[in-house]
Design a protein around this motif. Structure first.
Motif, short mmCIF file in Angstrom:
data_model
loop_
_atom_site.label_atom_id
_atom_site.label_comp_id
_atom_site.label_asym_id
_atom_site.label_seq_id
_atom_site.Cartn_x
_atom_site.Cartn_y
_atom_site.Cartn_z
N GLY A 87 -38.95 14.40 -15.01
CA GLY A 87 -39.44 13.03 -15.09
C GLY A 87 -39.97 12.68 -16.47
O GLY A 87 -39.71 11.61 -17.01
N LEU A 88 -40.72 13.62 -17.05
CA LEU A 88 -41.28 13.37 -18.37
C LEU A 88 -40.17 13.23 -19.41
O LEU A 88 -40.25 12.42 -20.32
N ILE B 104 -52.56 7.43 -24.67
CA ILE B 104 -51.13 7.54 -24.39
C ILE B 104 -50.94 8.19 -23.02
O ILE B 104 -50.13 7.75 -22.21
N PHE B 105 -51.71 9.26 -22.76
CA PHE B 105 -51.53 9.97 -21.49
C PHE B 105 -51.84 9.07 -20.31
O PHE B 105 -51.04 8.96 -19.37
N PHE B 106 -52.99 8.40 -20.36
CA PHE B 106 -53.40 7.64 -19.18
C PHE B 106 -52.72 6.29 -19.05
O PHE B 106 -52.47 5.82 -17.96
N LYS B 107 -52.44 5.65 -20.19
CA LYS B 107 -51.91 4.30 -20.08
C LYS B 107 -50.39 4.26 -20.08
O LYS B 107 -49.80 3.28 -19.67
N ILE B 108 -49.76 5.31 -20.64
CA ILE B 108 -48.31 5.28 -20.71
C ILE B 108 -47.68 6.34 -19.82
O ILE B 108 -46.88 6.03 -18.94
N ILE C 297 -48.88 8.42 -17.42
CA ILE C 297 -49.18 8.39 -15.98
C ILE C 297 -48.43 7.27 -15.25
O ILE C 297 -47.79 7.53 -14.23
N PRO C 298 -48.46 6.04 -15.74
CA PRO C 298 -47.69 5.02 -15.02
C PRO C 298 -46.20 5.30 -15.01
O PRO C 298 -45.54 5.12 -14.00
N LEU C 299 -45.67 5.78 -16.15
CA LEU C 299 -44.22 5.98 -16.20
C LEU C 299 -43.79 7.17 -15.35
O LEU C 299 -42.64 7.24 -14.90
N ILE C 300 -44.69 8.13 -15.15
CA ILE C 300 -44.30 9.29 -14.35
C ILE C 300 -44.61 9.05 -12.88
O ILE C 300 -44.32 9.89 -12.02
N SER C 301 -45.21 7.89 -12.57
CA SER C 301 -45.65 7.67 -11.19
C SER C 301 -44.55 7.78 -10.14
O SER C 301 -44.84 8.22 -9.03
N PRO C 302 -43.32 7.40 -10.42
CA PRO C 302 -42.31 7.64 -9.36
C PRO C 302 -42.20 9.11 -8.99
O PRO C 302 -42.08 9.46 -7.81
N THR C 303 -42.25 10.00 -9.99
CA THR C 303 -42.18 11.43 -9.71
C THR C 303 -43.44 11.90 -9.00
O THR C 303 -43.38 12.67 -8.04
N THR C 304 -44.59 11.42 -9.49
CA THR C 304 -45.85 11.82 -8.86
C THR C 304 -45.85 11.42 -7.39
O THR C 304 -46.24 12.19 -6.52
N PHE C 305 -45.39 10.21 -7.15
CA PHE C 305 -45.32 9.73 -5.77
C PHE C 305 -44.43 10.65 -4.94
O PHE C 305 -44.78 11.05 -3.83
N PHE C 306 -43.28 10.98 -5.49
CA PHE C 306 -42.35 11.85 -4.77
C PHE C 306 -43.01 13.20 -4.47
O PHE C 306 -42.91 13.70 -3.34
#
Lengths: 278, 420, 294
Positions: C180-181, C202-206, C208-217
């Motif tokens: 995902g990353l 960068i980590f929290f604002k970019i 984390i949101p962009l990786i959220s589909p993977t995190t959700f999965f």
């Protein structure tokens, strides 16, 4: 100290800590490997020792003598390769539908997809066995790979997430250009999702390789077993031949590790491709 | 024309003879490890070669999956014609009609006096449903000769009772570096049924279940409780046996070489053969009520819906007859239940002494594990509930009482179901 | 008119894409699923037809102590999921660098996912042994604490199983998070750096949101897996889990294949499915708010 040197030291500390934790990750593999080289009496010593007093490579030779290891490996290879193809082909198409298309009942069917993941398999095992018996597939490998061509819910879900994370602009501009769904899927989404496609292939291969309950239920001929199922035959009712089990497990793990190392390369290379396509 | 007639006549002749020679094919399934299956194949081959009317196909799966596969097959209607059955499952399966009633055949063809025969594993509701195949002794005392020699203690023998046992164990529990944990332990008594729990309760004069098998008596029978107390005191009063928490990860304590004596079952003999220290076998020490050990057995049963039950019975007769039992014993796959062949298993000087244990059979002191319907369910509950006492968390009386109540609940439900 | 036929075609093509899975569902899945629902309300001795007994299975579960205890154990165990998910994300982020040494590290962390479960658990049983285990030894030596009886103490067994599960899942999840990353367009990072954002921002604002589909999965599938955990508790207790370590699927297995209570087992399975379904439903409601698709 200048900035890069500070960064370099930070990096080094990070790597050292990560390797330190990595030792913990390696422990079972090390234990497994060294147990496979132990003499019978040494395995049960208490407190347990990690390293054998002498390396008994004969354990491996004897394993091949008492068990049809080569047949097992062949079966595992066949099953894993065919399943990977089946899952990849079917799951990517289905995932694309769930991710990018709008059709009536999509939400309903997606819930059903998740439902199939949530039902513990033990209760559907018996009726599924009855079905496979009816088809005449008992004592063959068919129950283990034929259903893979109808998609694996876990992989469908995974691919759905990735397809959805591709910027929508690609999809929309292609539609405006008049591309069909199949063309968009095949020409845009498949190449773009190379990292996750390779991941799906890798994970499917590993899952099928390690899945031993299925063969033990559907097969009753020891020569038809896969390597992980076959190794269960080294464990009796009262005791297990631990040295042979660990030797067999070491043999079983090595191809997977190799596969993992190779695919790591493609997962990274996939980005270059992706960046280039854009 | 003539040529054609002769030709077709020959064809018909050939097909008829082939028909006459077509064998009945039946399946026989058992669990096993690789060695056990290899020996079974020898038995099956011997049968197939001894006659040409029946051909037996050997099927097998690993022990961990056997009962699942079997139940799947019963549900799907393709269960094997002959199946290997253990006591834990026999009654449940027999009462559901999975096995064929072989009472008439068995009474005609088998002389039960020739066998170490346990009706609990073959009979249900007055009928015979399976034939005894092999025997597993439980409560055997394995002793580490090297440890006994080192500390100059006499080996266990038929004179041993509980007092002698405690005495020797105390002398052989050795904590050289004085760190509170002995390096060598005097004894270990398994907390699971066959290996130690049941024989100890019996040797104390108690029973696990009442005579009609409808209720549990490990607490209400004071003698049973005495047996449990003995096991508890070995750990917490005499301290010659480690607490169960210490035993985590130790699948077989005897094999560590750190235990002077352990109780176990005869199935361990095969794995002990390659141990790097000298060891021997003795009967369980005599308790207040005498010397009682367990005799668990496996039996062979015929599927009630088998198409060829007579052929299946022929195979069972062979496997439980002198020829099959000889192979079984000689290859050390299992101890033959046919008395004539039992000694074939004990040809090794190390284990020959175990033959004397069979003398307990005539005296009725080799008992079966008090099998009932739902045996596994209540036995699991019994063992895990008593487990808290063995770990030192709860005192033994409390654990026994709780276990008895829980087991009773399961037993009542199990018997009620059968009455319907 | 054109809109209608466009809709129809999209529906049709959608179902064509869906067809491999639909075929499998109808052919391999539907029968067994329906049969198992019928079994919930039946008693079956395997040899004759199942006998309908109404809600008796469910009623008996209400009074079944072991059922509630195993349910409790399983729910407690599921706390391993958020722990392993976020630890894995953090590690994946740290290891997401081009140097090949990180590939080696990722491979090392993945090894627990390929070593057989029995090897993993046996090693941890030894590490956690109260007297000879290295964890308690280190605790005593460096912190002067007497370590607990990890697998024997009812209060510590579930945390011990959580430790083992998290340890085992990290490498696997890292693979998913890495994929995902890697799929995040590096230009976004470059733009952010040019704009002057620091590493945490960068980590929290970019990221984390962009990786959220993977995190959700990972969260959804890990929860589903954790509710169905079977072999960890079995192996860690040497095949004898007690009421503090029995998990609900293991109890289900015992009922189905050891106690011949397959109707009761089906009832347990479907109760479990409803619970997992409810949790998953909540997660999907959260998805709408927190998961970001581009």
């Amino acid at each position: 100290m200048n900035k890069t040197k500070l960064e370099g030291i930070n990096n080094l500390i990070l790597i050292l800590i990560l390797f330190g934790i990595g030792v913990l990750m390696l422990l079972p593999f090390i234990w497994m490997f060294f147990t496979s080289l132990k003499d019978w009496g040494e395995i049960f010593k208490f407190p347990p020792t990690l390293f054998p007093s002498k390396l008994r490579w004969e354990n491996y030779k004897e394993l091949f003598q008492i068990a049809p290891v080569i047949a097992w490996l062949k079966n595992s290879l066949f099953l894993s390769i065919v399943s990977t193809i089946g899952v990849l082909l079917s799951s990517s198409i289905v995932a694309f539908a769930f991710a990018m298309m709008n059709f009536k009942g999509k939400g309903f069917w997606f819930s059903i997809l998740l439902l199939t993941m949530m039902v513990p398999f033990h209760v559907t095992m018996i009726p599924q066995y009855i079905l496979f018996r009816y088809l005449g597939w008992i004592n063959t490998l068919k129950p283990l790979w034929v259903p893979t061509f109808t998609g694996a819910p876990y992989m469908i879900f995974l691919l759905r997430q990735f397809y959805r994370s591709v910027p929508n602009s690609y999809f929309e501009s292609a539609r405006i250009d008049g591309a069909s769904f199949w063309q968009i899927f095949y020409r845009i989404y498949v190449p773009l999702s190379l990292p996750v496609t390779v991941t799906v292939a890798l994970l499917t291969f590993i899952n099928q390789w390690n899945y031993f309950l299925g063969p033990l239920i559907y097969l009753n001929d020891i020569n038809k077993m896969t390597i992980t199922a076959g190794l269960s035959f080294l464990q009796g009712q009262s005791f297990g031949y631990w040295n042979y089990i660990m030797a067999g497990s070491t043999i079983a793990v090595l191809p997977i590790l190799l596969l993992f190392l190779l695919t790591q390369k493609y997962i990274i290379e996939g980005i270059m491709l992706q960046a280039g396509l854009k | 024309m003539k040529k054609f007639l002769i030709f077709s006549f020959l064809i018909i002749l050939l097909s008829l003879s082939a028909l006459g020679q077509s064998k009945i094919q039946i399946t026989y399934m058992r669990w096993g490890d690789i060695r056990e299956i290899e020996v079974e194949r020898k038995i099956v081959d011997a049968f197939n070669q001894s006659q040409n009317k029946i051909f037996v196909n050997l099927e097998s799966t690993a022990w961990g999956a056997y009962w699942q596969q079997l139940q799947n097959r019963i549900a799907a209607g393709n269960a094997p014609d002959v199946m290997l059955i253990s006591g834990a499952y026999f009654i449940d399966l027999a009462s559901k009609g999975v096995f064929k009633d072989i009472t008439d055949w068995a009474k005609k063809d088998i002389n039960f006096k020739n066998y170490y025969y346990n009706p609990e594993l073959c009979e249900w509701d007055g009928k015979i449903y399976a034939m005894i195949r092999d025997i597993t002794l439980g409560g055997i005392m394995f002793y580490n000769k090297d440890i006994f020699d080192k500390y100059k203690i006499k080996y266990p023998d038929w004179s041993w009772d509980w007092n002698k046992w405690i005495e020797a164990a105390q002398k052989l529990t050795i904590d050289e570096n004085k760190d509170g944990t002995p390096e060598i332990w005097g004894t270990y008594v398994p907390t699971w049924g066959e290996g130690g729990l049941y024989p100890i309760i019996w040797s104390a004069g108690g029973t696990v279940l009442s005579k009609d098998k409808k209720s549990c008596t490990i607490y209400s029978n004071p003698k049973s409780l005495e047996g449990l107390k003995f096991m508890y005191e070995l750990r917490y009063k005499y301290k010659v046996c480690p607490s169960e928490s210490f035993m985590q990860g130790l699948s077989d304590p005897f094999m560590t070489g750190n235990f002077a004596t352990t109780l176990g079952i005869s199935s361990f003999i095969v794995s002990y053969k390659k141990l790097p220290f000298r060891w021997g076998i003795a009967p369980i020490p005599s308790g207040p009520a005498g010397r009682f050990m367990s005799a668990n057995q496996l039996s062979l049963a015929i599927y009630s819906k088998s198409k060829y039950p007579e052929a299946a019975w022929e195979f069972i007769k062979f496997a439980t007859g002198p020829k099959g039992q000889e192979i079984m014993g000689k290859e050390h796959q299992a101890i033959p239940a046919l008395k004539l062949k039992t000694r074939v298993y004990f040809d090794d000087p190390n284990i020959k002494s175990a033959l004397t244990i069979f003398s307990l059979y005539e005296k009725g002191q080799l008992k079966s594990l008090e099998f009932t319907p739902s045996w596994l369910e209540w036995n699991n509950m019994l063992e895990t509930t008593l487990g808290y006492a063995w770990q030192g968390k709860v005192d033994i009386e409390k654990a026994a009482k709780t276990a008895e109540d829980r087991v009773n609940k399961i037993l009542q439900e199990a018997w009620k179901k059968l009455e319907k | 008119m054109i809109k209608k036929s466009y809709r129809f075609i999209e529906n049709l093509i959608g179902y064509i894409f869906l067809s491999p899975w639909l075929f499998g569902l109808i052919f391999f899945g539907l029968g067994p699923l329906i049969f198992s629902i019928i079994l919930c309300f039946s008693e079956w001795d395997l040899i004759s037809a199942p006998k309908l007994i109404g809600f008796n299975n469910f009623l008996s579960l209400l009074e079944d102590e072991l059922f509630w205890k195993s349910l409790r154990n399983t729910l407690l165990f599921s706390f391993s999921v958020p722990i392993s998910t976020f630890i894995s994300l953090f590690f994946a982020y740290l290891m997401n660098r081009p140097k090949s040494i990180f590939s080696v590290l990722r491979s090392i962390y993945f090894i627990p996912s390929v070593t057989p479960a029995v090897a993993n658990t046996v090693v941890w049983v030894w590490l956690l042994h109260p007297q000879v285990g290295i964890i308690n030894y280190l605790l005593k030596k460096f912190f002067s604490i007497q370590g607990p009886n990890w697998l024997g103490d009812p209060n510590w067994i579930i945390p011990s199983l959580i430790i083992i599960a998290v340890w085992g899942a990290i490498g696997y999840n890292i693979v998913l998070f890495t994929a995902g990353l890697q799929a995040i367009d590096p230009q976004i990072y470059e733009a952010a750096e040019i704009d002057g954002a620091n590493k945490w921002q960068i980590f929290f604002k970019i990221t984390i949101p962009l990786i959220s589909p993977t995190t959700f999965f990972v969260l959804v599938t890990s929860f589903i897996w954790s509710f169905q955990v079977f072999d960890i508790s079995y192996i860690a207790t040497n095949g004898r889990p007690d009421e503090h370590s029995l998990t609900i699927v293991y109890y289900l297995f015992q009922n189905a294949f050891q106690y011949f209570k397959i109707g009761k087992a089906s009832a347990i399975a479907w109760i479990l499915t409803l619970i997992i379904g409810f949790v998953t439903y909540i997660e999907f409601k959260i998805e709408k708010k927190y998961v970001f698709y581009q």
